[in-house]
Design a protein around this motif. Structure first.
Motif, short mmCIF file in Angstrom:
data_model
loop_
_atom_site.label_atom_id
_atom_site.label_comp_id
_atom_site.label_asym_id
_atom_site.label_seq_id
_atom_site.Cartn_x
_atom_site.Cartn_y
_atom_site.Cartn_z
N ILE A 69 0.84 -1.20 0.00
CA ILE A 69 0.00 0.00 0.00
C ILE A 69 0.87 1.25 0.00
N GLN A 70 1.95 1.21 0.80
CA GLN A 70 2.87 2.35 0.84
C GLN A 70 3.53 2.54 -0.51
N ALA A 71 3.94 1.43 -1.15
CA ALA A 71 4.57 1.51 -2.47
C ALA A 71 3.59 2.07 -3.50
N LEU A 72 2.33 1.67 -3.41
CA LEU A 72 1.31 2.19 -4.33
C LEU A 72 1.13 3.70 -4.15
N LEU A 73 1.06 4.15 -2.90
CA LEU A 73 0.91 5.58 -2.64
C LEU A 73 2.15 6.35 -3.09
N ASN A 74 3.32 5.77 -2.86
CA ASN A 74 4.56 6.42 -3.31
C ASN A 74 4.56 6.58 -4.83
N THR A 75 4.13 5.53 -5.52
CA THR A 75 4.10 5.58 -6.98
C THR A 75 3.14 6.65 -7.47
N ILE A 76 2.00 6.78 -6.80
CA ILE A 76 1.04 7.83 -7.16
C ILE A 76 1.67 9.21 -6.98
N VAL A 77 2.41 9.39 -5.89
CA VAL A 77 3.09 10.67 -5.66
C VAL A 77 4.10 10.94 -6.77
N SER A 162 13.52 14.40 -3.65
CA SER A 162 14.90 14.31 -4.15
C SER A 162 14.99 13.34 -5.31
N LEU A 163 14.33 12.19 -5.18
CA LEU A 163 14.33 11.21 -6.27
C LEU A 163 13.59 11.75 -7.49
N ILE A 164 12.50 12.48 -7.26
CA ILE A 164 11.77 13.09 -8.38
C ILE A 164 12.66 14.10 -9.09
N MET A 165 13.42 14.88 -8.32
CA MET A 165 14.33 15.86 -8.92
C MET A 165 15.35 15.18 -9.83
N LEU A 166 15.92 14.08 -9.34
CA LEU A 166 16.89 13.33 -10.14
C LEU A 166 16.24 12.74 -11.39
N ALA A 167 15.06 12.14 -11.22
CA ALA A 167 14.38 11.51 -12.36
C ALA A 167 13.96 12.54 -13.41
N VAL A 168 13.50 13.70 -12.96
CA VAL A 168 13.13 14.76 -13.91
C VAL A 168 14.35 15.20 -14.71
N PHE A 232 11.83 2.81 -10.91
CA PHE A 232 12.58 1.72 -10.30
C PHE A 232 14.03 2.04 -9.99
N GLU A 233 14.80 2.46 -11.00
CA GLU A 233 16.24 2.58 -10.83
C GLU A 233 16.64 3.57 -9.74
N GLU A 234 16.01 4.72 -9.73
CA GLU A 234 16.40 5.77 -8.78
C GLU A 234 16.21 5.34 -7.32
N PRO A 235 15.01 4.83 -6.92
CA PRO A 235 14.89 4.40 -5.52
C PRO A 235 15.76 3.19 -5.18
N LEU A 236 15.98 2.30 -6.15
CA LEU A 236 16.82 1.13 -5.88
C LEU A 236 18.25 1.53 -5.57
N ASN A 245 10.53 2.75 4.00
CA ASN A 245 9.78 2.42 2.78
C ASN A 245 9.12 3.65 2.15
N SER A 246 9.59 4.82 2.50
CA SER A 246 8.96 6.04 1.99
C SER A 246 9.25 6.29 0.52
N THR A 247 10.26 5.63 -0.05
CA THR A 247 10.57 5.81 -1.47
C THR A 247 10.38 4.52 -2.26
N THR A 248 9.85 3.48 -1.63
CA THR A 248 9.62 2.22 -2.32
C THR A 248 8.52 2.38 -3.36
N SER A 249 8.82 2.05 -4.59
CA SER A 249 7.82 2.11 -5.67
C SER A 249 7.26 0.71 -5.89
N LEU A 250 6.22 0.61 -6.73
CA LEU A 250 5.64 -0.70 -7.02
C LEU A 250 6.67 -1.62 -7.68
N ALA A 251 7.44 -1.07 -8.61
CA ALA A 251 8.45 -1.89 -9.29
C ALA A 251 9.51 -2.37 -8.30
N LEU A 252 9.92 -1.51 -7.37
CA LEU A 252 10.91 -1.91 -6.37
C LEU A 252 10.32 -2.93 -5.41
#
Length: 295
Positions: A69-77, A162-168, A232-236, A245-252
Motif C-alpha cells: 500500500i505504501q509503495a502504491l501511494l509512493n508511486t502515485i506521488v 529528491s528522487l523526483i528531482m533526479l528523475a526529472v 525503479f532505478e532511482e529508488p533502488l 519504505n517512503s521511497t519504495t515504488s511498485l516496481a521496487l
C-alpha cells in the motif's frame, strides 16, 4: 519461386522481431499471470512438485500488505508530481530551442539530452555526493545564503522529492527531442500569417503551437506516465526504498519480493497489479485523446 519469396518477404523480415516479442514480452506475461496463483519460491524452481496452486491468496494478501500500500501511494506521488513537471519542462525547453536565435540554443540540445543517455548508476553516484547531508553541494549552496541543511535522502517526504528531482533531470532530454521534432514540423507560414493578423506571441503559442503539438503531447504523456509508474532505478540505487519504505515504488516492491526474498508467486501478483494499472492508465489516455476535437 521468385514470386513466392516476394510475397513472403515482409513476413520473413518481421519474423525475428515477432519471435523476440513473443519470447521476451508476451510469454513472460502469461507465465507471470500463472505464477501469481501459486506459492512459487526457490524450492518450486528446483522442483515443480513443490509448487502449490493457492488461487487468489496472493492477491488477497498483497492488498493487506502495508508495504505494498505504501509503495502504491509512493508511486502515485511520483506520477502526480513528476509527470507534469517532465512534460512542462520538456515542452518549454523545446520551444526555447526551436524559437531561439542565439548560438547558445544549439548547445542546449546536447546539454539537456546528455542526462537521458547517461548510465543511471553513474548518475546516482554523482547525485549521491550532491545529496550528502554534510559535504554535498546542495547543502553547501544553501548554507552560503544562510539556509540550514536539508536531509535530502533522510526525511521520508524530502527523499521522494529528491528522487523526483533526479528523475526529472534524466527524463527531460528525450521528451525534449520529441517535442523539438514536432515543433520543427509546424510550417512557419502559420506564424507569419498570425503575426500579420496581429496575434501576440502568447496567442500564437496557444492557438497554433499547442494545438498542432496535440499528438506529440499525447505520445509523450502516455510514455512518460508508463515510465513513472514503473519508477525503479532511482529508488533502488539511491535509497533502496528507505527511509521507512517512503521511497519504495511498485516496481521496487516487486523486485524486493522476487529477487531479494524469492517469493516469486507473491511478486508475480504484484507485477500483474502493476500491469493492470499501466493498461488502465493507458486506456484512459487513449479515451481522452479520442474525445478531443481534431484541429
Amino acid at each position: 519461386m521468385k514470386q513466392f519469396l516476394n510475397d513472403r518477404a515482409p513476413y520473413l523480415l518481421v519474423a525475428p522481431t515477432v519471435l523476440l516479442l513473443l519470447m521476451f514480452s508476451i510469454m513472460p506475461l502469461f507465465i507471470a499471470f500463472f505464477m501469481s496463483f501459486t506459492d512459487m519460491d526457490l524450492a518450486g524452481i528446483a522442483n515443480w512438485a513443490n509448487i502449490e496452486w493457492i488461487g487468489l491468496a496472493n492477491y488477497i494478501e498483497i492488498f493487506k500488505d502495508e508495504v505494498f500500500i505504501q509503495a502504491l501511494l509512493n508511486t502515485i506521488v511520483y506520477v502526480v508530481i513528476g509527470v507534469p513537471i517532465v512534460i512542462g519542462l520538456s515542452l518549454a525547453i523545446a520551444m526555447a530551442i526551436n524559437f531561439g536565435t542565439g548560438k547558445v540554443f544549439e548547445w542546449f540540445r546536447v546539454v539537456f539530452y546528455m542526462p537521458s543517455i547517461t548510465n543511471v548508476v553513474a548518475v546516482a553516484v554523482v547525485w549521491g555526493f550532491l545529496f550528502n547531508p554534510q559535504y554535498g553541494l546542495f547543502n553547501f549552496l544553501l548554507n552560503t545564503i544562510g539556509l540550514p541543511d536539508v536531509p535530502w535522502l533522510q526525511d521520508p517526504f524530502i527523499a521522494k522529492l529528491s528522487l523526483i528531482m533526479l528523475a526529472v533531470w534524466r527524463a527531460v532530454g528525450i521528451n525534449m527531442i520529441i517535442f523539438l521534432a514536432a515543433l520543427q514540423g509546424i510550417p512557419r507560414t502559420y506564424y507569419e500569417a498570425a503575426a500579420l493578423d496581429g496575434a501576440s506571441t502568447f496567442q500564437q503559442m496557444f492557438k497554433i503551437t499547442i494545438p498542432l503539438l496535440r499528438y506529440a503531447i499525447f505520445f509523450v504523456t502516455v510514455t512518460t506516465l508508463i515510465g513513472w509508474i514503473q519508477f525503479f532505478e532511482e529508488p533502488l540505487i539511491m535509497t533502496e526504498g528507505g527511509p521507512l519504505n517512503s521511497t519504495t515504488s511498485l516496481a521496487l516492491f516487486i523486485y524486493n519480493n522476487g529477487f531479494q526474498l524469492s517469493n516469486f508467486g507473491y511478486a508475480a501478483a504484484g507485477s500483474v497489479v502493476l500491469f493492470i494499472l499501466i493498461i488502465t492508465v493507458t486506456l484512459i489516455q487513449f479515451r481522452l485523446q479520442k474525445n478531443e476535437n481534431n484541429y
